[in-house]
Design a protein around this motif. Structure first.
Motif, mmCIF file in Angstrom:
data_model
loop_
_atom_site.group_PDB
_atom_site.id
_atom_site.type_symbol
_atom_site.label_atom_id
_atom_site.label_comp_id
_atom_site.label_asym_id
_atom_site.label_seq_id
_atom_site.Cartn_x
_atom_site.Cartn_y
_atom_site.Cartn_z
ATOM 1 N N SER A 31 5.627 53.900 7.410
ATOM 2 C CA SER A 31 5.830 53.022 8.560
ATOM 3 C C SER A 31 6.876 53.567 9.525
ATOM 4 O O SER A 31 6.768 53.362 10.737
ATOM 5 N N VAL A 32 7.875 54.281 9.029
ATOM 6 C CA VAL A 32 8.863 54.901 9.929
ATOM 7 C C VAL A 32 8.177 55.997 10.739
ATOM 8 O O VAL A 32 8.402 56.119 11.950
ATOM 9 N N CYS A 33 7.302 56.772 10.107
ATOM 10 C CA CYS A 33 6.533 57.788 10.819
ATOM 11 C C CYS A 33 5.703 57.136 11.921
ATOM 12 O O CYS A 33 5.644 57.635 13.052
ATOM 13 N N LEU A 34 5.073 56.026 11.603
ATOM 14 C CA LEU A 34 4.276 55.296 12.588
ATOM 15 C C LEU A 34 5.135 54.856 13.765
ATOM 16 O O LEU A 34 4.760 55.044 14.927
ATOM 17 N N LEU A 35 6.303 54.284 13.491
ATOM 18 C CA LEU A 35 7.210 53.849 14.553
ATOM 19 C C LEU A 35 7.609 55.032 15.435
ATOM 20 O O LEU A 35 7.554 54.948 16.665
ATOM 21 N N LEU A 36 7.994 56.135 14.824
ATOM 22 C CA LEU A 36 8.433 57.298 15.598
ATOM 23 C C LEU A 36 7.287 57.885 16.420
ATOM 24 O O LEU A 36 7.485 58.287 17.569
ATOM 25 N N LEU A 37 6.104 57.907 15.847
ATOM 26 C CA LEU A 37 4.939 58.394 16.569
ATOM 27 C C LEU A 37 4.660 57.535 17.804
ATOM 28 O O LEU A 37 4.488 58.050 18.913
ATOM 29 N N LEU A 38 4.632 56.226 17.616
ATOM 30 C CA LEU A 38 4.354 55.339 18.747
ATOM 31 C C LEU A 38 5.489 55.355 19.771
ATOM 32 O O LEU A 38 5.256 55.208 20.960
ATOM 33 N N LYS A 39 6.702 55.560 19.303
ATOM 34 C CA LYS A 39 7.833 55.706 20.227
ATOM 35 C C LYS A 39 7.621 56.950 21.104
ATOM 36 O O LYS A 39 7.893 56.920 22.301
ATOM 37 N N CYS A 40 7.108 58.033 20.518
ATOM 38 C CA CYS A 40 6.815 59.259 21.285
ATOM 39 C C CYS A 40 5.723 59.012 22.337
ATOM 40 O O CYS A 40 5.730 59.635 23.394
ATOM 41 N N LEU A 41 4.793 58.114 22.032
ATOM 42 C CA LEU A 41 3.677 57.834 22.940
ATOM 43 C C LEU A 41 3.957 56.672 23.892
ATOM 44 O O LEU A 41 3.158 56.390 24.778
ATOM 45 N N GLN A 42 5.088 55.998 23.706
ATOM 46 C CA GLN A 42 5.379 54.769 24.446
ATOM 47 C C GLN A 42 5.314 54.947 25.959
ATOM 48 O O GLN A 42 4.651 54.161 26.641
ATOM 49 N N ASN A 43 5.993 55.935 26.493
ATOM 50 C CA ASN A 43 6.011 56.102 27.952
ATOM 51 C C ASN A 43 4.648 56.510 28.491
ATOM 52 O O ASN A 43 4.200 55.976 29.506
ATOM 53 N N GLU A 44 3.998 57.451 27.828
ATOM 54 C CA GLU A 44 2.689 57.921 28.297
ATOM 55 C C GLU A 44 1.654 56.797 28.345
ATOM 56 O O GLU A 44 0.845 56.720 29.251
ATOM 57 N N TYR A 45 1.693 55.913 27.363
ATOM 58 C CA TYR A 45 0.732 54.813 27.296
ATOM 59 C C TYR A 45 1.289 53.502 27.870
ATOM 60 O O TYR A 45 0.608 52.483 27.843
#
Length: 174
Positions: A31-45
């Motif tokens: 779940s931490v990996c998921l959070l960090l991944l989505l944080k990386c995609l947050q601005n783009e999406y």
């Protein structure tokens, strides 16, 4: 790796630009990996992320997990929601297994936050053992051929699998 994950997300229509997503974050690697991944995609999406953490009242060190996830959310500027429940007592009271009671409580919490913030999707992380457990659960309880499937990628909620993340990164699942 991120490019491959983005392509997979888009091919499976998992995330739309501008969505609000409620993430279930336990503090474990998945779940931490998921959070960090989505944080990386947050601005783009153009995503709005909200984290829900559940303390099931089962493990003594659960408060440490909650503190870790809260600090992680503070560091990344993501709203954090903590829910606590004595799941063993709840399971006895409701006449169900602890796993079923925990799942019921988790999704009630996820839906409560989704409703509060206007999110349209709930995001959780699962790995290969979760997939196997789901298939066995379906078989034990009795199911038809369609019910023998594991956890679907998108079923009104999003599930990003660690198995998929490992596939994209070239890692082998343990």
């Amino acid at each position: 790796m991120l490019r491959k994950i983005k392509r997979f997300i888009e091919e499976n229509s998992m995330i739309e630009r501008g969505e609000k997503l409620v993430l279930g974050v336990s503090g474990g690697a998945d779940s931490v990996c998921l959070l960090l991944l989505l944080k990386c995609l947050q601005n783009e999406y153009n995503l709005k992320l909200y984290v829900v953490h559940i303390n099931h009242g089962i493990r003594a060190e659960a408060a440490l997990d909650a503190d870790y996830v809260k600090k992680l959310c503070e560091e990344y500027g993501v709203p954090f929601y903590l829910f606590e429940e004595n799941i063993p007592a709840m399971s006895k009271k409701m006449g169900m297994s602890e796993e079923e009671a925990g799942r019921t409580f988790r999704y009630k919490a996820f839906l409560e936050v989704a409703d509060k913030v206007g999110a349209c999707k709930i995001v959780t992380a699962h790995h290969l053992a979760d997939q196997a457990e789901t298939v066995l659960f379906h078989l034990i309880r009795g199911t038809n051929l369609a019910g023998m499937a594991g956890i679907f990628i998108v079923v009104g909620i999003i599930v990003l699998s660690t198995t998929l993340l490992n596939k994209f990164s070239g890692k082998k699942e343990k």
